[in-house]
Design a protein around this motif. Structure first.
Motif, PDB file in Angstrom:
ATOM      1  N   SER A 594       0.534  -1.106  -0.054  1.00 10.20           N
ATOM      2  CA  SER A 594       0.109  -0.083   0.025  1.00 10.20           C
ATOM      3  C   SER A 594       1.081   1.274  -0.110  1.00 10.20           C
ATOM      4  O   SER A 594       0.245   2.378  -0.136  1.00 10.20           O
ATOM      5  N   LYS A 595       2.177   1.175   0.267  1.00 12.97           N
ATOM      6  CA  LYS A 595       2.886   2.395   0.212  1.00 12.97           C
ATOM      7  C   LYS A 595       3.255   2.785  -1.034  1.00 12.97           C
ATOM      8  O   LYS A 595       3.366   2.194  -2.177  1.00 12.97           O
ATOM      9  N   LEU A 596       3.518   4.154  -1.094  1.00 10.76           N
ATOM     10  CA  LEU A 596       3.917   4.907  -2.421  1.00 10.76           C
ATOM     11  C   LEU A 596       5.545   5.371  -2.046  1.00 10.76           C
ATOM     12  O   LEU A 596       5.738   6.191  -0.987  1.00 10.76           O
ATOM     13  N   TYR A 597       6.427   4.882  -2.766  1.00  7.44           N
ATOM     14  CA  TYR A 597       7.759   5.032  -2.380  1.00  7.44           C
ATOM     15  C   TYR A 597       8.192   6.126  -3.295  1.00  7.44           C
ATOM     16  O   TYR A 597       7.877   6.293  -4.437  1.00  7.44           O
ATOM     17  N   TYR A 672      -9.855   8.281   8.626  1.00  8.16           N
ATOM     18  CA  TYR A 672      -8.619   8.252   7.628  1.00  8.16           C
ATOM     19  C   TYR A 672      -7.239   8.315   8.496  1.00  8.16           C
ATOM     20  O   TYR A 672      -7.269   8.824   9.574  1.00  8.16           O
ATOM     21  N   GLN A 673      -6.277   7.787   7.796  1.00  3.15           N
ATOM     22  CA  GLN A 673      -5.017   8.028   8.352  1.00  3.15           C
ATOM     23  C   GLN A 673      -3.964   8.215   7.187  1.00  3.15           C
ATOM     24  O   GLN A 673      -3.866   7.682   6.059  1.00  3.15           O
ATOM     25  N   ALA A 674      -2.758   8.936   7.447  1.00  8.18           N
ATOM     26  CA  ALA A 674      -1.869   9.137   6.562  1.00  8.18           C
ATOM     27  C   ALA A 674      -0.463   9.170   7.433  1.00  8.18           C
ATOM     28  O   ALA A 674      -0.477   9.586   8.729  1.00  8.18           O
ATOM     29  N   THR A 675       0.473   8.488   6.615  1.00  7.91           N
ATOM     30  CA  THR A 675       1.761   8.205   7.354  1.00  7.91           C
ATOM     31  C   THR A 675       2.920   8.358   6.349  1.00  7.91           C
ATOM     32  O   THR A 675       2.703   8.047   5.302  1.00  7.91           O
ATOM     33  N   ILE A 676       3.869   9.076   6.893  1.00 10.14           N
ATOM     34  CA  ILE A 676       4.985   9.337   5.928  1.00 10.14           C
ATOM     35  C   ILE A 676       6.171   8.496   6.611  1.00 10.14           C
ATOM     36  O   ILE A 676       6.479   8.927   7.746  1.00 10.14           O
ATOM     37  N   TYR A 677       6.945   7.554   6.054  1.00  9.44           N
ATOM     38  CA  TYR A 677       8.180   6.927   6.593  1.00  9.44           C
ATOM     39  C   TYR A 677       9.386   7.596   5.839  1.00  9.44           C
ATOM     40  O   TYR A 677       9.224   7.844   4.846  1.00  9.44           O
ATOM     41  N   THR A 678      10.248   7.834   6.703  1.00  9.97           N
ATOM     42  CA  THR A 678      11.510   8.470   6.208  1.00  9.97           C
ATOM     43  C   THR A 678      12.686   7.823   6.366  1.00  9.97           C
ATOM     44  O   THR A 678      12.775   7.101   7.443  1.00  9.97           O
ATOM     45  N   ASP A 679      13.560   8.340   5.598  1.00 11.63           N
ATOM     46  CA  ASP A 679      14.681   7.481   5.578  1.00 11.63           C
ATOM     47  C   ASP A 679      15.937   8.538   5.820  1.00 11.63           C
ATOM     48  O   ASP A 679      16.574   9.082   4.836  1.00 11.63           O
ATOM     49  N   GLY A 680      16.103   9.062   7.248  1.00 11.29           N
ATOM     50  CA  GLY A 680      16.935  10.237   7.304  1.00 11.29           C
ATOM     51  C   GLY A 680      16.384  11.572   7.499  1.00 11.29           C
ATOM     52  O   GLY A 680      17.209  12.619   8.251  1.00 11.29           O
ATOM     53  N   LEU A 681      14.900  11.655   7.099  1.00 14.80           N
ATOM     54  CA  LEU A 681      14.560  13.048   7.318  1.00 14.80           C
ATOM     55  C   LEU A 681      13.488  13.061   8.589  1.00 14.80           C
ATOM     56  O   LEU A 681      12.651  12.275   8.622  1.00 14.80           O
ATOM     57  N   SER A 730      24.528  18.007  -3.853  1.00 12.38           N
ATOM     58  CA  SER A 730      23.653  17.187  -4.275  1.00 12.38           C
ATOM     59  C   SER A 730      23.001  16.299  -3.435  1.00 12.38           C
ATOM     60  O   SER A 730      23.616  15.513  -2.712  1.00 12.38           O
ATOM     61  N   PHE A 731      21.744  16.421  -3.393  1.00  7.59           N
ATOM     62  CA  PHE A 731      21.001  15.559  -2.311  1.00  7.59           C
ATOM     63  C   PHE A 731      20.155  14.535  -2.818  1.00  7.59           C
ATOM     64  O   PHE A 731      19.609  14.721  -4.076  1.00  7.59           O
ATOM     65  N   THR A 732      19.818  13.443  -2.326  1.00  6.81           N
ATOM     66  CA  THR A 732      18.860  12.332  -2.669  1.00  6.81           C
ATOM     67  C   THR A 732      18.073  12.088  -1.400  1.00  6.81           C
ATOM     68  O   THR A 732      18.588  11.775  -0.176  1.00  6.81           O
ATOM     69  N   PHE A 733      16.784  12.227  -1.586  1.00 11.00           N
ATOM     70  CA  PHE A 733      16.171  12.144  -0.351  1.00 11.00           C
ATOM     71  C   PHE A 733      14.838  10.785  -0.753  1.00 11.00           C
ATOM     72  O   PHE A 733      14.359  10.846  -1.699  1.00 11.00           O
ATOM     73  N   HIS A 734      14.757  10.106   0.391  1.00 11.84           N
ATOM     74  CA  HIS A 734      13.756   8.840   0.496  1.00 11.84           C
ATOM     75  C   HIS A 734      12.717   9.030   1.572  1.00 11.84           C
ATOM     76  O   HIS A 734      12.961   9.127   2.759  1.00 11.84           O
ATOM     77  N   PHE A 735      11.466   8.708   0.943  1.00  6.16           N
ATOM     78  CA  PHE A 735      10.563   8.496   1.907  1.00  6.16           C
ATOM     79  C   PHE A 735       9.332   7.771   1.242  1.00  6.16           C
ATOM     80  O   PHE A 735       9.513   7.638   0.025  1.00  6.16           O
ATOM     81  N   ALA A 736       8.536   7.288   2.264  1.00  3.10           N
ATOM     82  CA  ALA A 736       7.256   6.602   1.462  1.00  3.10           C
ATOM     83  C   ALA A 736       5.979   6.988   2.267  1.00  3.10           C
ATOM     84  O   ALA A 736       6.140   7.650   3.561  1.00  3.10           O
ATOM     85  N   VAL A 737       4.918   7.068   1.406  1.00  2.71           N
ATOM     86  CA  VAL A 737       3.643   7.537   2.001  1.00  2.71           C
ATOM     87  C   VAL A 737       2.618   6.184   1.963  1.00  2.71           C
ATOM     88  O   VAL A 737       2.668   5.624   0.986  1.00  2.71           O
ATOM     89  N   ASP A 738       1.855   6.170   3.096  1.00  4.22           N
ATOM     90  CA  ASP A 738       0.842   5.410   3.163  1.00  4.22           C
ATOM     91  C   ASP A 738      -0.505   5.683   3.734  1.00  4.22           C
ATOM     92  O   ASP A 738      -0.354   6.633   4.688  1.00  4.22           O
ATOM     93  N   PHE A 739      -1.544   5.372   3.071  1.00  9.59           N
ATOM     94  CA  PHE A 739      -2.889   5.966   3.664  1.00  9.59           C
ATOM     95  C   PHE A 739      -3.606   4.754   4.331  1.00  9.59           C
ATOM     96  O   PHE A 739      -4.750   5.237   4.488  1.00  9.59           O
TER      97      PHE A 739
END
Length: 852
Positions: A594-597, A672-681, A730-739
């Motif tokens: 269900s996550k959006l990467y 409803y629920q919204a979650t943001i999963y983060t990798d370093g943010l 130069s930045f690279t950011f990673h996160f995922a969103v899930d409802f």
């Protein structure tokens, strides 16, 4: 009441700040020589070595012949060392780093005598709510600190601090600071004026007749005339006792049963600055640190556990070296980024060195694992780094082949489907110098692929093979389509905005993800809005172009977001958006997930700016759910109470509602629920129905005075730090969103940050290695039925036994059955008692040792 005036002699030793660690090492040698000479002549004296054992190593590096002399003073109790290895930040780094810092600090101190088992953290920018439990697990029953206290917490500065799991330790706020009695005067009148100020504060805040006088400061040499000063103090206060003391004696004077109980984080900024927005300073360094932590704790250690069963020696010394490099960058100033440019350059280089070490050790272990099948030179190994069986996973890794096309085959001989993420051709001579030395012209294809894994046992390897073929076996469809989807939802571009339709609830989240640009008039300690800010959002100002890639294994929406923003503070003041900036993004969805990467890349070309990603949730809530150190907690979305009083009550810093999470932030309501999963943010702010996650900020100085949210003196010193503008970074950011509605965010976050590990045995390598005798294929597994328990650490003890640290992020008790010959353990990795089950209450942490 007769007062017990206890003078604590110490030095506070910032290893680096606006000076380098190499400067302080030289000064430490001189300092230690003076301290040891004084203690030998005055054997009744106690001196505190700032609670960090690294000072032992730094000193002995330059004067190794003094080791026995140092050991004698520590073993006699004159010199107190530990429990930390370094004075770490207690909000920003990985929770496992906190455990390891104490582990190595106590371990090193034990080699010289009894460690000082006091949670001494004098200058840390706030304290996490899980620290009481962590302290207690190490046998530490108290903490002494300066920053984070206010009368909203307790009337007195001595209290019982109850952690998120209800563990309690004595908390002592150093009401006059760790530096309150630095350089005590010899002149009686000057000393009297100084002491009266100190005693007035301590008389107000102390909960017993004991008064703790902190005689020390940053790199302060030992005050050799302290006995003469004490005689003068005795004459000033003839009814009181005056002595040189230690933290433990101060605790003994307290009636713990009568102390007020304090709960939650210690992050109030009434008496000392907390710097709530330091979480986004020098994001290049912070992201690099998080990458190393994740690779060390989530990849290398469990991979090495699996490798040990295949005959690969566990790399204890490599792990310790990497960890200690990390801890050397984890002090509040160091990881905070509030240093001179020269020091930040040094910190970044040390982290880059650590990254090289962890990457090389990971690749070495994987190479040896694939070489274990000596009858096959086309082996692929897929490793599950968690001690539980996992289902419906994907693994992504790179293949190096001479042919453009290849097939994957599992252990039963079945063709395994995969999808290509990217592919390009390389010169093998640039990979393997033996090819170039032989003047061979060999071209190879590097292909990054994603492979579905239906199931895999815990701490295990699944082996595959591959063969090169002439025809493509993976098909993809690329187009200028503006949407991707799976069974859970659809992401699409419309009107230069990004939208998401939840197929489960049929709700459409309009403008669901955007980029916010604002000004930053702050310094390395704090973001500060300009007096005349101009906030821009990509939803109103951006142009978005996109393409899609659609395969059976994933769908990807590739976007380029362009918008004009002010290039610098002058442009912002004049409301001129003169600079075009670009964010390149890839959003992926997978079947059954269900996550959006999301992955965003950006090259910074502006100064005095702040960038945040904004998740619009359509949920307005007074509370937000986040994870801290090995725990979850519901926190206020807005710091109403302190914000209502901070100006009238003369707080030294505005308690802004910018907070820190470790790896997820959740907003939810009844529907409803919204979650943001983060990798370093880790820095977030909730405003109305939006979660703002800081990407990075740029600014000009180490310290500034009279900021909007921080009146008065500068923090640090006012020096130019042009590197903090991050030019061309130069930045690279990673996160995922899930409802998806869930209460297992911690578990999902751990899985997100611990993907399956894949590796192909390659024909061409940078270094040649021999096959290791005794290294073979292994079918060993360790699959625990963890339920909702979450893994923090999987490693081997120095005795070669399996050590696992788990925590329970849920509200209810949870348990896991353990294999035969299992033991409950402490975080020093010592067995406590045999156990067949580990039972953890809500937010509790458990340590087990399992015989292999």
């Amino acid at each position: 009441m007769k007062r017990d005036i206890q003078i604590l002699m110490h030095t506070h030793w910032d290893r680096e700040w606006y000076f380098t660690k190499d400067e302080t090492k030289v000064l430490l040698r001189n300092h230690m020589q003076e301290v040891m000479e004084y203690l030998e002549k005055n054997p009744e004296t106690i001196y505190i070595l700032d609670g960090q054992s690294v000072m032992i190593d730094d000193y002995l590096e330059l004067e190794p012949e003094a080791e026995e002399r140092l050991r004698t003073l520590i073993s006699k109790g004159n010199l107190r060392v530990g429990p930390w290895y370094t004075q770490t930040d207690l909000l920003l780094v990985h929770g496992e780093s906190i455990f390891r810092n104490l582990y190595y600090g106590i371990k090193r101190a034990r080699e010289f005598g009894e460690p000082m088992l006091v949670g001494y953290a004098p200058d840390t920018f706030g304290h996490a709510s899980q620290m009481p439990q962590i302290y207690k697990q190490f046998g530490i029953g108290s903490t002494f600190f300066w920053r984070g206290f206010s009368e909203l917490k307790a009337e007195k500065s001595d209290f019982m601090w109850k952690g998120i799991d209800d563990s309690e330790v004595v908390g002592v706020n150093l009401a006059t600071g760790y530096q309150g009695a630095k350089y005590l005067e010899s002149d009686p009148e000057e000393l009297k004026g100084r002491m009266n100020k100190i005693m007035t504060v301590l008389d107000k805040y102390s909960a017993s007749n004991a008064r703790l006088i902190m005689n020390g400061h940053d790199q302060m040499p030992i005050q050799k005339n302290i006995q003469d000063v004490m005689e003068k103090i005795r004459k000033m206060y003839p009814e009181d006792s005056v002595s040189i003391s230690d933290f433990e004696s101060y605790i003994e004077a307290l009636d713990q049963e009568s102390l007020e109980v304090v709960t939650g984080e210690l992050t109030d900024s009434k008496h000392a600055r907390i710097h709530r927005t330091i979480g986004s300073t020098r994001m290049d360094i912070k992201l690099l640190n998080t990458e190393i932590e994740n690779k060390l704790y989530n990849v290398l250690e469990p991979l090495a556990v699996v490798g040990e069963k295949a005959g690969i020696p566990y790399p204890h010394s490599v792990v310790e070296k990497i960890a200690k490099i990390l801890f050397g960058t984890h002090a509040h100033d160091s990881i905070g980024g509030c240093n001179s440019d020269k020091v930040n350059q040094d910190i970044k280089q040390r982290l880059l060195n650590a990254l090289e070490m962890v990457d090389t050790q990971i690749e070495l272990n994987l190479r040896l694992l694939t070489m274990g099948d000596q009858e096959n030179d086309s082996t692929i190994a897929v490793v599950n780094a968690l001690p539980e069986k996992r289902y419906n996973q994907i693994v992504e890794f790179d293949m190096l082949t001479r042919s453009k096309h290849f097939e994957l085959v599992d252990a039963e001989g079945n063709i395994v489907p995969y999808a290509i993420i990217s592919q390009h051709q390389e010169d093998a001579g640039l990979i393997d110098r033996q090819v170039a030395a032989r003047l061979q012209d060999i071209k190879v294809y590097r292909t990054y692929i994603t492979v579905p894994v239906e199931s895999i046992e815990g701490l295990s390897i699944q082996y595959y093979t591959y063969k090169e073929v002439n025809e493509p076996v993976s098909q993809s469809d690329q187009s200028n389509d503006q949407s991707i989807e799976n069974a859970f939802g659809q992401l699409f571009i419309k009107g230069n905005q990004i939208h998401y339709k939840d197929k489960q609830t049929h709700k459409v989240y309009e403008n669901v993800l955007s980029i916010e640009n604002s000004g930053d008039a702050g310094d390395s300690y704090d973001y500060s809005p300009p007096l005349n800010d101009w906030v821009l959002n990509s939803s109103d100002h951006a142009e978005i172009t996109s393409t899609t890639t659609k395969t059976a294994q994933y769908e990807a929406l590739n976007v380029e977001l362009k918008m004009n923003v002010p290039e610098n503070s002058a442009d912002r003041e004049n409301k001129e958006a003169t600079k075009e900036i670009r964010f390149a993004g890839t959003f992926k969805c997978y079947p059954g997930d269900s996550k959006l990467y999301a992955e965003l890349t950006h090259i910074n070309q502006t100064s005095d700016n702040r960038y945040r990603v904004v998740l619009k949730t359509d949920i307005e809530s007074d509370h937000v759910k986040v994870d801290g150190y090995l725990s979850t907690q519901d926190k206020p979305a807005y710091n109403d109470q302190p914000l209502a009083i901070w100006e009238e009550d003369n707080w030294v810093e505005k308690p802004v509602s910018v907070e820190t999470a470790q790896s997820f932030v959740t907003l939810k309501d009844d529907q409803y629920q919204a979650t943001i999963y983060t990798d370093g943010l880790k820095e977030y702010e909730v405003l109305e129905d939006c979660i703002h996650l800081t990407l990075f900020r740029t600014f000009s100085h180490l310290g500034k005075r009279n900021l909007v949210n921080r009146p008065g003196r500068p923090s640090g010193i006012e020096i130019d730090t042009p590197d903090n503008q991050l030019p061309e970074e130069s930045f690279t950011f990673h996160f995922a969103v899930d409802f998806k509605q869930t209460n297992e965010e911690s578990k999902i976050a751990k899985n997100y940050l611990t993907p399956l590990i894949g590796y192909q045995q390659k024909e061409f390598n940078r270094f040649n290695i021999n096959e290791r005798d005794g290294v073979t294929k292994t079918d060993d597994t360790c699959s625990l039925d963890l339920g909702q328990l979450v893994v923090s650490a999987v490693k081997l003890t120095e005795e070669g036994e399996l050590f696992i640290r788990l925590f329970n992020p849920q509200l209810d008790e949870a348990a896991v059955a353990l294999p035969e010959e299992s033991y409950l353990a402490n975080p020093m990795e010592e067995k406590l008692e045999p156990a067949t089950t580990l039972i953890l209450a809500s937010q509790q942490i458990g340590n087990v040792i399992i015989k292999r």
